[in-house]
Scaffold this motif. Structure first.
Motif, PDB file in Angstrom:
ATOM      1  N   ASN A   1      48.234  45.435  33.774  1.00 12.12           N
ATOM      2  CA  ASN A   1      48.222  45.033  35.176  1.00 12.12           C
ATOM      3  C   ASN A   1      47.103  44.019  35.458  1.00 12.12           C
ATOM      4  OD1 ASN A   1      46.198  46.931  34.885  1.00 12.12           O
ATOM      5  ND2 ASN A   1      46.991  48.349  36.404  1.00 12.12           N
ATOM      6  N   GLU A   2      46.079  43.998  34.594  1.00 13.28           N
ATOM      7  CA  GLU A   2      45.001  43.028  34.766  1.00 13.28           C
ATOM      8  C   GLU A   2      45.448  41.638  34.354  1.00 13.28           C
ATOM      9  OE1 GLU A   2      41.442  44.379  32.798  1.00 13.28           O
ATOM     10  OE2 GLU A   2      41.834  46.429  33.431  1.00 13.28           O
TER      11      GLU A   2
ATOM     12  N   THR B   1      38.623  38.036  30.008  1.00 22.91           N
ATOM     13  CA  THR B   1      38.397  38.386  28.609  1.00 22.91           C
ATOM     14  C   THR B   1      38.561  39.874  28.343  1.00 22.91           C
ATOM     15  OG1 THR B   1      36.035  38.558  29.077  1.00 22.91           O
ATOM     16  CG2 THR B   1      36.808  36.476  28.205  1.00 22.91           C
TER      17      THR B   1
ATOM     18  N   GLU C   1      34.368  37.173  33.018  1.00 28.88           N
ATOM     19  CA  GLU C   1      34.896  38.376  32.425  1.00 28.88           C
ATOM     20  C   GLU C   1      36.246  38.563  33.078  1.00 28.88           C
ATOM     21  OE1 GLU C   1      32.236  41.551  33.372  1.00 28.88           O
ATOM     22  OE2 GLU C   1      30.501  40.282  32.968  1.00 28.88           O
ATOM     23  N   VAL C   2      36.226  38.318  34.356  1.00 27.65           N
ATOM     24  CA  VAL C   2      37.412  38.551  35.184  1.00 27.65           C
ATOM     25  C   VAL C   2      37.549  37.333  36.095  1.00 27.65           C
ATOM     26  CG1 VAL C   2      38.320  39.947  37.079  1.00 27.65           C
ATOM     27  CG2 VAL C   2      37.156  41.054  35.189  1.00 27.65           C
ATOM     28  N   ILE C   3      38.748  36.793  36.195  1.00 22.19           N
ATOM     29  CA  ILE C   3      38.920  35.567  36.967  1.00 22.19           C
ATOM     30  C   ILE C   3      38.700  35.792  38.456  1.00 22.19           C
ATOM     31  CG2 ILE C   3      40.615  33.836  37.635  1.00 22.19           C
ATOM     32  CD1 ILE C   3      41.662  33.996  34.766  1.00 22.19           C
ATOM     33  N   VAL C   4      39.139  36.930  38.950  1.00 24.87           N
ATOM     34  CA  VAL C   4      38.999  37.171  40.380  1.00 24.87           C
ATOM     35  C   VAL C   4      37.689  37.885  40.695  1.00 24.87           C
ATOM     36  CG1 VAL C   4      41.463  37.163  40.892  1.00 24.87           C
ATOM     37  CG2 VAL C   4      40.401  39.262  40.112  1.00 24.87           C
TER      38      VAL C   4
ATOM     39  N   GLY D   1      44.905  52.004  35.465  1.00 24.21           N
ATOM     40  CA  GLY D   1      43.714  51.442  36.084  1.00 24.21           C
ATOM     41  C   GLY D   1      44.018  50.698  37.371  1.00 24.21           C
ATOM     42  N   SER D   2      42.967  50.045  37.913  1.00 25.23           N
ATOM     43  CA  SER D   2      43.139  49.331  39.169  1.00 25.23           C
ATOM     44  C   SER D   2      43.535  47.877  38.960  1.00 25.23           C
ATOM     45  CB  SER D   2      41.857  49.385  39.992  1.00 25.23           C
ATOM     46  OG  SER D   2      41.480  50.711  40.236  1.00 25.23           O
ATOM     47  N   GLY D   3      43.695  47.482  37.712  1.00 21.19           N
ATOM     48  CA  GLY D   3      44.158  46.124  37.442  1.00 21.19           C
ATOM     49  C   GLY D   3      43.235  45.034  37.924  1.00 21.19           C
ATOM     50  N   ASN D   4      41.920  45.288  37.950  1.00 19.69           N
ATOM     51  CA  ASN D   4      40.953  44.307  38.448  1.00 19.69           C
ATOM     52  C   ASN D   4      41.219  43.935  39.901  1.00 19.69           C
ATOM     53  OD1 ASN D   4      40.619  42.266  35.424  1.00 19.69           O
ATOM     54  ND2 ASN D   4      39.685  44.195  35.981  1.00 19.69           N
ATOM     55  N   ASN D   5      41.949  44.783  40.585  1.00 22.72           N
ATOM     56  CA  ASN D   5      42.325  44.446  41.943  1.00 22.72           C
ATOM     57  C   ASN D   5      41.530  45.291  42.925  1.00 22.72           C
ATOM     58  OD1 ASN D   5      43.722  44.179  44.450  1.00 22.72           O
ATOM     59  ND2 ASN D   5      45.562  43.522  43.350  1.00 22.72           N
TER      60      ASN D   5
ATOM     61  N   MET E   1      47.283  40.230  37.286  1.00 21.21           N
ATOM     62  CA  MET E   1      46.341  40.008  38.385  1.00 21.21           C
ATOM     63  C   MET E   1      45.528  38.734  38.197  1.00 21.21           C
ATOM     64  SD  MET E   1      44.936  41.030  41.142  1.00 21.21           S
ATOM     65  CE  MET E   1      43.432  40.824  42.090  1.00 21.21           C
ATOM     66  N   ASN E   2      45.044  38.530  36.980  1.00 21.65           N
ATOM     67  CA  ASN E   2      44.124  37.432  36.734  1.00 21.65           C
ATOM     68  C   ASN E   2      44.796  36.115  36.395  1.00 21.65           C
ATOM     69  OD1 ASN E   2      41.106  38.357  36.611  1.00 21.65           O
ATOM     70  ND2 ASN E   2      42.292  40.022  35.751  1.00 21.65           N
TER      71      ASN E   2
ATOM     72  N   GLN F   1      47.798  38.658  45.657  1.00 22.38           N
ATOM     73  CA  GLN F   1      47.573  39.886  44.885  1.00 22.38           C
ATOM     74  C   GLN F   1      46.836  40.937  45.730  1.00 22.38           C
ATOM     75  OE1 GLN F   1      48.721  40.149  41.782  1.00 22.38           O
ATOM     76  NE2 GLN F   1      48.522  38.219  40.673  1.00 22.38           N
TER      77      GLN F   1
END
Lengths: 453, 489
Positions: free
Chosen positions: B298-299, B396, A179-182, A99-103, B302-303, A425
């Motif tokens: 990877n998340e 989460t 949900e996601v910090i960034v 995946g994109s790693g939330n990035n 990142m987070n 990041q």
């Protein structure tokens, strides 16, 4: 004319599936409440818009599924196939392993360019299946990495490859608390980039839909599936076939074009909000009756007071009276009382739609002064009932609906940016501090524009 | 009539793989428990004996019928599962035991790097001497292991900090990973020595290793034996006392090997090591199994890593056990969330509630929905302190598949300044020895070791502590948000 849907990332694919499911379910509904002829017309139009034919007779969704990891797409494809009523084209998907790693930067700068050709080929194939292409509907979240970053890149590619087609981005605003910090960075980057290539952004907020699930649908243990199904219902209530002008004899051929024409007169103002009433659990449906005047009254007040659902509406809020000076606009971070509109679209479905009085929406006081109020308000309707609701009314609004939300998210992102947290990041994948600043500037501009309505 | 449901289309891109590098005695003992429990977990989920994507993340499927190194089978029936792992130790005892034990078929001889004499609890021997000697070997075996991976995403290094091999050679391997596979994430599970550690030079070894972790790891999960021991005691107490004892599901204990391959008497450290093994299983669950909100590895990086060097994550696992009654009221679910933040459940001696959060991740497994998650975050938020620029610093994940014996579980990962005391105490113990130059000569006479290695290492640790100090100083301070950009209209 047909719409090609591009489902991006986990959210986009999960929601996209629910949308096609809701549309298909509505297609088969026996509670149309209209004549057989009307129903057949409706079904014909729905099919052309969203599905292509296959030899087996099972309708195939006009969709391209994109994700950078395989689990969700795999599930989505198999769930659709299991339904027996519709499916996806099994060639029409693209996924990778990691995946994109939330990035956002990873989605936009790495995955986007790398897989551009393959993805655009899939889109081209779907577009070619359409006799006539109305445009594209992308479904994505802003919080993650693929839907947001890669979604922004793909939108750009769509614009480049199809300069005359309409592009509507369905964007999911994440829950305020993580949900996601960034997520605030990802959102700011997504919104500012989409603004360049999209025709309009149609926003759904997780927090608002969650409340609808809790308070209106009475769901105890709310899952993402529940949230997605409400969103799908709301989208279906707008995009299922309608007559888009008075006296029209055929269902509208160009829903996206009609939408843009009605709601987006100026490229600086592209943020659209959506409200749909009534909304309730299926059990309650059988026992409820509504009158159009009641529904319209509620919908109008939801617009004026920026209420997210039909309960808890602030009835104190009033539009400014004609002749009286317009009250000074508070700055965006103070509670805005009266929600000024640029343009509104109301969609009515079901029993007695012909008799509905929508004068309240034509009130010039609702609108900013630089548009003729006659042009600012449009109606789509059909006597064919939607999804078992005897009467259903939706409002798509280009107004200050999203002003506070935008201000909030930009504020939080800016706060984090000032400390430079997580920036490394992004720079790792080629998004520099300068790029962040450009995005902040773009959005402050949009906020300012909406605030000064 | 309705068309028959089409067969589920095969999505041809398999998932990512991870490779485990277990170094030294402690690393290998924990690693052994990890592989055992991983097999147990997959057996519980995978009833048909089909080699699926979830299994492929940690295991190869090898056709060993004709003996020797068979070909990898990518789908279909399971032939022989082989762990994607390297077992590295400079003594033979532990690795030999693994190879003679019930897990012997899970590893092949090509995955081992062993020597005989050990590192004498000397980081320099592990890092400089053996590192240099075995570098090529290590690279070659890593390459082979990587070649068997379709898409290698992550290396998990498991080691202890206080000795010589795990600490020295383990961190050497970390360097090699960065040099040879810069794109692959490096997660390190490090067991830190306690104050009463019987290895006198453990502070030296740990501080020297810390510098390497600071510079070359993406994420570090520090573990302290005292915490593991307390949890073991607590579980023992709960399961052996009164009426509660009989209703506890044995295989649900965080410390249990029940249901795994291991049949002989549990060793004293097994219970503690099982906790760490469960940590790794839960950490990777969302990457292996499906869920409504996936959290890939990877998340996590990142987070949870806002600044490159602040990558130490305090972990907690709940529940410690499950009672046999299936009915789980949401009150118990909420208790699980509360426990995750209590200092008794952390895997190091730390109290996150009274320190400052930079970021927090919650990975939930089992029958839990987004509303449960949100309700608990709202409930617990007021009692936690988050840094001013990350007030909503929550990441989460929801994975549908619960761990064996549980209906749901929670892994919390905190980037929190409560990790600082572990480091300051380490620094103090180091300085006590270093001031007297005690035992330094054992290190300095190893080729490649100089005094500067020590001064640089302590300097690196001091800088890290200072970063945490500066963040702590902001705690409770009045908040002034930076002013926004002004737009000319």
């Amino acid at each position: 004319m047909s719409i090609v849907t591009v489902q991006l990332g986990q959210c986009g694919n999960q929601i996209g599936y629910e949308v096609f499911n809701a549309i298909c379910s509505d297609f088969h509904s026996t509670h149309g409440l209209c004549s057989k002829k009307e129903n057949e017309s409706y079904q014909e139009a729905c099919k052309e818009r969203f599905f292509s034919e296959e030899k087996t007779g099972v309708p195939v969704a006009r969709a391209v599924l994109v994700d950078m990891e395989p689990k969700v797409i795999s599930q989505t494809l198999s769930m659709a196939a299991r339904s027996g009523h519709w499916k996806y084209d099994h060639q029409s998907h693209f996924c990778q392993k990691q995946g994109s790693g939330n990035n956002w930067a990873n989605g936009y700068s790495v995955h986007g360019p790398r897989y551009r050709e393959v993805i655009m080929n899939l889109v081209q194939k779907e577009a070619e299946k359409c006799d006539r292409l109305s445009g594209f509907f992308t479904v994505m979240s802003m919080a993650g990495g693929t839907g947001s970053g890669m979604g922004a890149f793909v939108t750009q590619c769509l614009r480049d490859a199809f300069p005359t087609s309409f592009i509507l981005n369905q964007v999911i605003w994440p829950y305020g608390t993580g949900e996601v910090i960034v997520q605030n960075y990802n959102s700011v980057l997504t919104l500012s980039h989409l603004y360049q290539s999209s025709d309009a952004l149609l926003v759904h907020e997780n927090d608002a839909i969650h409340k609808i699930c809790a308070q209106l649908m009475n769901i105890k243990k709310i899952s993402f599936r529940d949230v997605n199904q409400v969103i799908a219902h709301q989208l279906g209530s707008v995009f299922q076939p309608t007559y888009s002008s008075e006296g029209a004899s055929q269902y509208s051929k160009s829903p996206l074009g009609d939408l843009m024409e009605s709601l987006v007169p100026h490229p600086e103002f592209k943020m659209l909000g959506l409200r749909n009433i009534p909304q309730m659990s299926e059990n309650s449906l059988a026992y409820s009756t509504f009158t159009w005047p009641g529904l319209i009254k509620h919908l109008r007040q939801m617009l004026i007071a920026n209420a997210k659902m039909e309960e808890g509406i602030d009835w104190q809020v009033r539009p400014p009276l004609p002749g009286h000076p317009v009250p000074p606009k508070a700055s965006p971070n103070k509670a805005l009382h009266f929600n000024t509109s640029i343009a509104n679209l109301v969609v009515l479905r079901g029993k007695d739609v012909q008799s509905v009085d929508l004068g309240g929406f034509r009130d010039p006081a609702l609108y900013t002064s630089w548009l003729n109020p006659q042009e600012a308000f449009n109606i789509w309707k059909t006597p064919r009932a939607f999804n078992k609701y005897e009467k259903s009314a939706s409002l798509v609004s280009n107004s200050q609906f999203l002003l506070k939300l935008m201000d909030n998210i930009v504020g939080k992102a800016w706060n984090m940016f000032a400390s430079k947290a997580y920036v490394h990041q992004y720079t790792k994948f080629g998004i520099e501090e300068e790029d962040f600043l450009d995005c902040f500037t773009t959005l402050e501009q949009v906020i300012s524009s909406y605030a000064s309505l | 009539g309705a068309a028959a449901a089409a067969r589920a289309p095969r999505v041809t891109a398999p998932m990512t793989q991870s490779v485990v590098l277990q170094v030294g005695q402690c690393g290998n003992q924990i690693g052994c428990r990890f592989w055992d429990l991983a097999l147990r977990e997959h057996a519980a989920v995978n009833k048909k004996g089909i080699y699926d994507e979830a299994l492929s993340s940690f295991f190869r499927n090898v056709d060993t019928r004709n003996g020797g190194d068979g070909a990898d089978i990518h789908k279909g029936k399971i032939f022989s599962l082989k762990a994607r792992a390297l077992l590295i130790d400079m003594e033979e005892g532990v690795v030999n035991e693994i190879l003679q034990g019930p897990l012997r078929d899970v590893f092949d001889s090509k995955q081992l790097i062993t020597d005989v004499s050990g590192s004498g609890n000397n980081w320099a021997v592990g890092h400089k001497l053996y590192g240099c000697q075995y570098r090529e070997h290590i690279v070659e075996k890593l390459r082979r292991t990587a070649e068997h991976c379709d898409c290698l995403q992550c290396f998990f290094v498991i080691h202890s900090m206080g000795g010589g091999t795990g600490s020295g050679l383990g961190t050497f391997v970390l360097n090699v990973l960065e040099d040879e596979f810069p794109e692959v994430y490096r997660f390190v599970t490090s067991v830190y020595p306690s104050g009463e550690d019987d290895v006198i030079t453990s502070p030296y070894n740990s501080v020297l290793a810390m510098k390497e972790l600071n510079e070359h790891a993406d994420c570090v999960l520090p573990i302290e034996n005292e915490s593991l021991f307390s949890i073991v005691s607590k579980i023992h107490q709960m399961t052996n006392s009164g009426k509660l004892g009989s209703t506890v599901k044995q295989n649900s204990l965080l410390t249990s090997s029940a249901g795994s391959i291991k049949t002989e008497q549990e060793k004293p450290f097994d219970a503690m090591n099982n906790i760490v093994a469960n940590l790794l299983l839960n950490l990777t669950s969302s990457a292996r199994f499906e869920g409504s909100l996936n959290m890939d590895l990877n998340e996590i990086s990142m987070n949870l890593v806002p600044f490159p060097r602040l990558h130490y994550l305090v972990s907690s696992l709940t529940p410690l056990y499950t009672l046999a009654d299936v009915n789980v009221p949401s009150r118990r679910l909420d208790q699980m969330f509360s426990d995750a933040f209590s200092k008794d459940h952390q895997l190091i001696q730390a109290d996150p509630k009274h320190s400052l959060y930079l970021a927090c991740a919650l990975l939930v497994r089992g029958n839990v929905q987004v509303s449960d998650l949100r309700r608990n975050i709202e409930r617990l938020k007021p009692s936690l302190h988050f840094v001013s620029w990350n007030q909503e610093g929550w990441k989460t994940g929801l994975c549908s598949v619960p761990p064996v014996g549980h209906s749901h579980s929670l892994l919390a990962l905190a980037n929190n300044t409560c990790v600082k005391p572990t480091f300051t105490e380490l620094k103090d113990r180091f300085m006590k020895l270093y001031k007297k130059k005690a035992h330094l000569h054992h290190y300095l006479h190893v080729d490649g070791m100089e005094q500067s290695c020590f001064s640089e290492a302590i300097s690196s640790l001091s800088d890290l502590i200072e970063e945490y100090n500066q963040l702590d100083a902001t705690k409770g301070a009045p908040r002034t948000d930076p002013s926004r950009l002004k737009i000319a209209m």
